[in-house]
Design a protein around this motif. Sequence first.
Motif, short mmCIF file in Angstrom:
data_model
loop_
_atom_site.label_atom_id
_atom_site.label_comp_id
_atom_site.label_asym_id
_atom_site.label_seq_id
_atom_site.Cartn_x
_atom_site.Cartn_y
_atom_site.Cartn_z
N ILE A 49 16.39 1.21 -8.96
CA ILE A 49 15.06 1.77 -8.77
C ILE A 49 14.41 2.06 -10.12
O ILE A 49 13.25 1.74 -10.35
N GLN A 50 15.17 2.66 -11.03
CA GLN A 50 14.64 2.96 -12.35
C GLN A 50 14.28 1.68 -13.11
O GLN A 50 13.40 1.70 -13.97
N GLY A 51 14.96 0.58 -12.78
CA GLY A 51 14.68 -0.68 -13.44
C GLY A 51 13.51 -1.44 -12.86
O GLY A 51 13.17 -2.53 -13.32
N GLY A 52 12.89 -0.87 -11.81
CA GLY A 52 11.69 -1.49 -11.25
C GLY A 52 11.93 -2.38 -10.05
O GLY A 52 11.09 -3.23 -9.74
N ASP A 53 13.05 -2.19 -9.36
CA ASP A 53 13.34 -3.00 -8.18
C ASP A 53 12.53 -2.48 -6.99
O ASP A 53 13.02 -1.72 -6.15
N THR A 54 11.26 -2.90 -6.93
CA THR A 54 10.37 -2.38 -5.88
C THR A 54 10.78 -2.86 -4.49
O THR A 54 10.52 -2.18 -3.50
N GLN A 91 -7.90 -0.30 16.23
CA GLN A 91 -7.20 0.91 15.82
C GLN A 91 -5.77 0.61 15.40
O GLN A 91 -5.27 1.13 14.39
N GLN A 92 -5.11 -0.23 16.18
CA GLN A 92 -3.73 -0.59 15.84
C GLN A 92 -3.67 -1.39 14.54
O GLN A 92 -2.79 -1.17 13.70
N ALA A 93 -4.62 -2.32 14.37
CA ALA A 93 -4.66 -3.12 13.15
C ALA A 93 -4.94 -2.24 11.93
O ALA A 93 -4.34 -2.45 10.86
N LEU A 94 -5.83 -1.27 12.08
CA LEU A 94 -6.11 -0.34 10.99
C LEU A 94 -4.87 0.47 10.64
O LEU A 94 -4.53 0.63 9.45
N THR A 95 -4.18 0.99 11.65
CA THR A 95 -2.99 1.80 11.42
C THR A 95 -1.91 0.98 10.71
O THR A 95 -1.29 1.45 9.74
N ASP A 96 -1.69 -0.23 11.18
CA ASP A 96 -0.66 -1.09 10.57
C ASP A 96 -1.00 -1.40 9.11
O ASP A 96 -0.13 -1.35 8.24
N ALA A 97 -2.26 -1.73 8.86
CA ALA A 97 -2.67 -2.11 7.50
C ALA A 97 -2.62 -0.91 6.56
O ALA A 97 -2.19 -1.02 5.40
N PHE A 98 -3.07 0.25 7.03
CA PHE A 98 -3.07 1.45 6.19
C PHE A 98 -1.64 1.89 5.89
O PHE A 98 -1.31 2.27 4.77
N ARG A 99 -0.78 1.83 6.90
CA ARG A 99 0.63 2.17 6.70
C ARG A 99 1.26 1.25 5.65
O ARG A 99 1.95 1.72 4.74
N THR A 100 1.00 -0.04 5.77
CA THR A 100 1.57 -0.98 4.81
C THR A 100 1.05 -0.71 3.41
O THR A 100 1.80 -0.76 2.43
N LEU A 101 -0.24 -0.41 3.29
CA LEU A 101 -0.83 -0.10 1.99
C LEU A 101 -0.15 1.10 1.34
O LEU A 101 0.23 1.05 0.16
N LEU A 102 0.02 2.17 2.10
CA LEU A 102 0.63 3.38 1.55
C LEU A 102 2.08 3.13 1.16
O LEU A 102 2.52 3.53 0.07
N VAL A 103 2.83 2.48 2.03
CA VAL A 103 4.24 2.25 1.76
C VAL A 103 4.42 1.36 0.53
O VAL A 103 5.25 1.64 -0.33
N ARG A 104 3.65 0.28 0.44
CA ARG A 104 3.78 -0.62 -0.71
C ARG A 104 3.36 0.07 -2.00
O ARG A 104 4.00 -0.07 -3.05
N ARG A 200 -1.81 -7.86 0.46
CA ARG A 200 -1.34 -9.14 -0.09
C ARG A 200 -1.28 -9.09 -1.62
O ARG A 200 -0.37 -9.65 -2.24
N ALA A 201 -2.27 -8.42 -2.23
CA ALA A 201 -2.28 -8.30 -3.68
C ALA A 201 -1.10 -7.47 -4.18
O ALA A 201 -0.45 -7.81 -5.17
N LEU A 202 -0.81 -6.37 -3.47
CA LEU A 202 0.33 -5.55 -3.85
C LEU A 202 1.63 -6.31 -3.70
O LEU A 202 2.54 -6.21 -4.52
N GLU A 203 1.73 -7.08 -2.63
CA GLU A 203 2.95 -7.83 -2.38
C GLU A 203 3.19 -8.86 -3.48
O GLU A 203 4.34 -9.12 -3.88
N SER A 204 2.12 -9.48 -3.96
CA SER A 204 2.26 -10.50 -4.98
C SER A 204 2.30 -9.94 -6.39
O SER A 204 2.46 -10.66 -7.36
#
Length: 209
Positions: A49-54, A91-104, A200-204
């Motif tokens: 984790i300290q080495g940046g293994d996201t 609503q479900q799509a918003l929740t899924d996308a927002f959750r993914t954004l925060l977690v990433r 997608r930008a965060l993932e890449s």
Amino acid sequence: MRKLLACLAVLMTAFLTPAQAAEPNGAPDALVRDVTNEVLAIVRQDKAIQGGDTRKVLQLVDEKVLPHFNFRRMTMLAVGRDWRSASPDQQQALTDAFRTLLVRTYSNALTQYRDQTIDFKPLRMAPADTSVQVRTEVRQPGAQPIGIDYMLEKGNDGWKVFDVIVAGVSLVTNYRGTFAQEIRTGGVDGLIRSLQEKNRALESGKAGA
């Protein structure tokens, strides 16, 4: 936003282990305090984790963080009044996308954790309360302490976080202005597309925290 998310990386460590999952009716401040202390010790020793293994952190967050956060309520609060005009699918799509954004975002920021310590404030709570604010303060060498408050709500499956306040700034309120602007420009579907593009930008690795 960058400073806010970097600070929130510390709070995510408070929910990374399953130890409290078996005690859904425990006190909310004990949940935050005990798990935080345990996990910070682990993170300090985790060289990956300290080495940046996201990717390793992302997997850890995905498995252990999600059960302790009410992402649907967080998304509803962040979207505000426009939530009511969204269809159930939206609503479900918003929740899924927002959750993914925060977690990433938090997973990326967590790799920057080093020497922070947490000071836990006394809980002000009546026995019948089902919504509480757990106050903490993050201390780090060479910098001013930063207040991080957790807003938790008790449901049938125990206490869950529905907002976080960093240095007086609410997470959901901070996003609300941006979300409202996105909806004015492109509607609810436009906000969904914008969140998905950020993910997608965060993932890449092309977007900064």
